[in-house]
Design a protein around this motif. Structure first.
Motif, PDB file in Angstrom:
ATOM      1  N   SER A  55     -37.893 -17.847  73.261  1.00 25.68           N
ATOM      2  CA  SER A  55     -38.561 -17.070  74.309  1.00 25.68           C
ATOM      3  C   SER A  55     -39.166 -17.968  75.371  1.00 25.68           C
ATOM      4  O   SER A  55     -39.060 -17.693  76.566  1.00 25.68           O
ATOM      5  CB  SER A  55     -39.664 -16.183  73.702  1.00 25.68           C
ATOM      6  N   ALA A  56     -39.801 -19.051  74.953  1.00 30.35           N
ATOM      7  CA  ALA A  56     -40.398 -19.990  75.916  1.00 30.35           C
ATOM      8  C   ALA A  56     -39.324 -20.621  76.790  1.00 30.35           C
ATOM      9  O   ALA A  56     -39.461 -20.674  78.018  1.00 30.35           O
ATOM     10  CB  ALA A  56     -41.196 -21.060  75.182  1.00 30.35           C
ATOM     11  N   ALA A  57     -38.253 -21.100  76.180  1.00 32.97           N
ATOM     12  CA  ALA A  57     -37.177 -21.735  76.949  1.00 32.97           C
ATOM     13  C   ALA A  57     -36.507 -20.742  77.890  1.00 32.97           C
ATOM     14  O   ALA A  57     -36.212 -21.064  79.047  1.00 32.97           O
ATOM     15  CB  ALA A  57     -36.147 -22.343  75.996  1.00 32.97           C
ATOM     16  N   SER A  58     -36.299 -19.527  77.417  1.00 29.76           N
ATOM     17  CA  SER A  58     -35.606 -18.508  78.215  1.00 29.76           C
ATOM     18  C   SER A  58     -36.444 -18.028  79.389  1.00 29.76           C
ATOM     19  O   SER A  58     -35.937 -17.934  80.514  1.00 29.76           O
ATOM     20  CB  SER A  58     -35.224 -17.323  77.329  1.00 29.76           C
ATOM     21  N   THR A  59     -37.699 -17.731  79.155  1.00 25.71           N
ATOM     22  CA  THR A  59     -38.536 -17.248  80.251  1.00 25.71           C
ATOM     23  C   THR A  59     -38.821 -18.347  81.258  1.00 25.71           C
ATOM     24  O   THR A  59     -38.875 -18.091  82.460  1.00 25.71           O
ATOM     25  CB  THR A  59     -39.854 -16.625  79.744  1.00 25.71           C
ATOM     26  N   SER A  64     -37.983 -20.179  86.598  1.00 29.35           N
ATOM     27  CA  SER A  64     -37.591 -21.317  87.447  1.00 29.35           C
ATOM     28  C   SER A  64     -36.445 -20.927  88.372  1.00 29.35           C
ATOM     29  O   SER A  64     -36.471 -21.225  89.574  1.00 29.35           O
ATOM     30  CB  SER A  64     -37.167 -22.510  86.582  1.00 29.35           C
ATOM     31  N   LEU A  65     -35.443 -20.239  87.832  1.00 29.81           N
ATOM     32  CA  LEU A  65     -34.305 -19.822  88.645  1.00 29.81           C
ATOM     33  C   LEU A  65     -34.731 -18.813  89.704  1.00 29.81           C
ATOM     34  O   LEU A  65     -34.343 -18.944  90.874  1.00 29.81           O
ATOM     35  CB  LEU A  65     -33.201 -19.239  87.757  1.00 29.81           C
ATOM     36  N   ALA A  66     -35.542 -17.841  89.337  1.00 27.26           N
ATOM     37  CA  ALA A  66     -36.007 -16.841  90.304  1.00 27.26           C
ATOM     38  C   ALA A  66     -36.785 -17.507  91.438  1.00 27.26           C
ATOM     39  O   ALA A  66     -36.613 -17.154  92.613  1.00 27.26           O
ATOM     40  CB  ALA A  66     -36.872 -15.795  89.603  1.00 27.26           C
ATOM     41  N   LEU A  78     -31.615 -10.741  88.206  1.00 24.53           N
ATOM     42  CA  LEU A  78     -31.225 -11.610  87.108  1.00 24.53           C
ATOM     43  C   LEU A  78     -31.294 -10.864  85.778  1.00 24.53           C
ATOM     44  O   LEU A  78     -32.230 -10.122  85.523  1.00 24.53           O
ATOM     45  CB  LEU A  78     -32.154 -12.825  87.041  1.00 24.53           C
ATOM     46  N   SER A  79     -30.302 -11.103  84.947  1.00 21.49           N
ATOM     47  CA  SER A  79     -30.290 -10.561  83.588  1.00 21.49           C
ATOM     48  C   SER A  79     -29.911 -11.709  82.656  1.00 21.49           C
ATOM     49  O   SER A  79     -28.882 -12.355  82.851  1.00 21.49           O
ATOM     50  CB  SER A  79     -29.269  -9.430  83.494  1.00 21.49           C
ATOM     51  N   LEU A  80     -30.741 -11.959  81.659  1.00 25.78           N
ATOM     52  CA  LEU A  80     -30.544 -13.121  80.789  1.00 25.78           C
ATOM     53  C   LEU A  80     -30.449 -12.698  79.332  1.00 25.78           C
ATOM     54  O   LEU A  80     -31.262 -11.916  78.839  1.00 25.78           O
ATOM     55  CB  LEU A  80     -31.711 -14.098  80.968  1.00 25.78           C
ATOM     56  N   HIS A  81     -29.451 -13.227  78.663  1.00 23.19           N
ATOM     57  CA  HIS A  81     -29.316 -13.101  77.208  1.00 23.19           C
ATOM     58  C   HIS A  81     -29.215 -14.522  76.679  1.00 23.19           C
ATOM     59  O   HIS A  81     -28.310 -15.266  77.072  1.00 23.19           O
ATOM     60  CB  HIS A  81     -28.063 -12.296  76.828  1.00 23.19           C
ATOM     61  N   SER A  82     -30.143 -14.914  75.818  1.00 23.75           N
ATOM     62  CA  SER A  82     -30.135 -16.275  75.283  1.00 23.75           C
ATOM     63  C   SER A  82     -29.990 -16.241  73.770  1.00 23.75           C
ATOM     64  O   SER A  82     -30.428 -15.296  73.107  1.00 23.75           O
ATOM     65  CB  SER A  82     -31.427 -17.005  75.652  1.00 23.75           C
ATOM     66  N   ARG A 119     -25.286 -23.520  92.025  1.00 25.50           N
ATOM     67  CA  ARG A 119     -25.975 -24.818  91.932  1.00 25.50           C
ATOM     68  C   ARG A 119     -27.363 -24.653  91.308  1.00 25.50           C
ATOM     69  O   ARG A 119     -27.762 -25.425  90.438  1.00 25.50           O
ATOM     70  CB  ARG A 119     -26.077 -25.449  93.319  1.00 25.50           C
ATOM     71  N   LEU A 120     -28.086 -23.619  91.744  1.00 22.33           N
ATOM     72  CA  LEU A 120     -29.446 -23.418  91.245  1.00 22.33           C
ATOM     73  C   LEU A 120     -29.481 -22.939  89.795  1.00 22.33           C
ATOM     74  O   LEU A 120     -30.450 -23.212  89.079  1.00 22.33           O
ATOM     75  CB  LEU A 120     -30.204 -22.446  92.152  1.00 22.33           C
ATOM     76  N   ALA A 121     -28.442 -22.251  89.349  1.00 20.66           N
ATOM     77  CA  ALA A 121     -28.394 -21.802  87.946  1.00 20.66           C
ATOM     78  C   ALA A 121     -28.437 -23.000  87.000  1.00 20.66           C
ATOM     79  O   ALA A 121     -29.042 -22.936  85.932  1.00 20.66           O
ATOM     80  CB  ALA A 121     -27.141 -20.965  87.709  1.00 20.66           C
ATOM     81  N   VAL A 122     -27.835 -24.107  87.413  1.00 15.70           N
ATOM     82  CA  VAL A 122     -27.863 -25.337  86.610  1.00 15.70           C
ATOM     83  C   VAL A 122     -29.159 -26.105  86.857  1.00 15.70           C
ATOM     84  O   VAL A 122     -29.819 -26.568  85.927  1.00 15.70           O
ATOM     85  CB  VAL A 122     -26.638 -26.217  86.939  1.00 15.70           C
ATOM     86  N   LYS A 123     -29.550 -26.219  88.112  1.00 15.77           N
ATOM     87  CA  LYS A 123     -30.743 -26.993  88.479  1.00 15.77           C
ATOM     88  C   LYS A 123     -32.015 -26.400  87.857  1.00 15.77           C
ATOM     89  O   LYS A 123     -32.926 -27.141  87.475  1.00 15.77           O
ATOM     90  CB  LYS A 123     -30.887 -27.056  89.988  1.00 15.77           C
ATOM     91  N   ALA A 124     -32.081 -25.079  87.727  1.00 16.08           N
ATOM     92  CA  ALA A 124     -33.264 -24.433  87.154  1.00 16.08           C
ATOM     93  C   ALA A 124     -33.506 -24.898  85.719  1.00 16.08           C
ATOM     94  O   ALA A 124     -34.645 -25.111  85.308  1.00 16.08           O
ATOM     95  CB  ALA A 124     -33.119 -22.912  87.206  1.00 16.08           C
ATOM     96  N   GLU A 125     -32.435 -25.091  84.969  1.00 15.65           N
ATOM     97  CA  GLU A 125     -32.582 -25.570  83.596  1.00 15.65           C
ATOM     98  C   GLU A 125     -33.079 -27.014  83.593  1.00 15.65           C
ATOM     99  O   GLU A 125     -33.894 -27.398  82.773  1.00 15.65           O
ATOM    100  CB  GLU A 125     -31.242 -25.451  82.860  1.00 15.65           C
TER     101      GLU A 125
END
Length: 147
Positions: A55-59, A64-66, A78-82, A119-125
């Protein structure tokens, strides 16, 4: 001289008993019960450290991406499934991998917006503070789908 701010987070826990008992945790706005998950032969009450780490890593990644998309003037939903992968070897548990499956629906369908978003989808991580804390210990994979 650079002015460096610090943020303090607090955590409180109560646990009575042994391995298969149930504790209570409180951190900021989070208050819940905690125990070993039933998949690991525990009571499965409340949450557990594995879910909390995921949960911490995902949120952190999602926020960060938003933020990066907002600063780049890219409007999206954005919709995320981790998924968190924990390896069990000789009764030793190791958090091996987190897989973020991010689906991004762009309001602006331009090539520019799509290029920036990929680009930002990777950079956010790479910039998320939780990802940085896990770096070298937990592999983090980003699967990005742009709609």
């Amino acid at each position: 001289m650079e002015n460096i701010a610090e943020h303090k987070f607090t955590f409180n826990a109560n646990w009575t008993g042994g391995r298969n008992d149930i504790g209570e945790i409180q951190s900021g706005n989070l208050t819940t019960k905690v125990s070993i998950p039933s998949s690991m032969d525990g009571p499965g009450i409340g949450t557990n450290p594995d879910e909390l780490l995921l949960s911490a890593a995902s949120t952190c990644y999602l926020i960060s991406l938003a933020t990066m998309l907002e600063y780049s003037n890219v409007k999206a939903t954005l919709s995320l499934h981790s998924e968190g992968i924990v390896q069990v070897s000789k009764a030793v548990l190791t958090y091996k991998k987190i897989i973020h499956n991010i689906e991004i629906s762009l309001l602006d369908k331009s090539e520019r917006a799509e290029r920036i978003t990929k680009r930002l989808a990777v950079k956010a991580e790479e910039t998320c503070m939780i990802s940085k804390a896990l770096k070298g210990n937990v592999e983090i994979i980003i699967n990005c789908t742009i709609i």
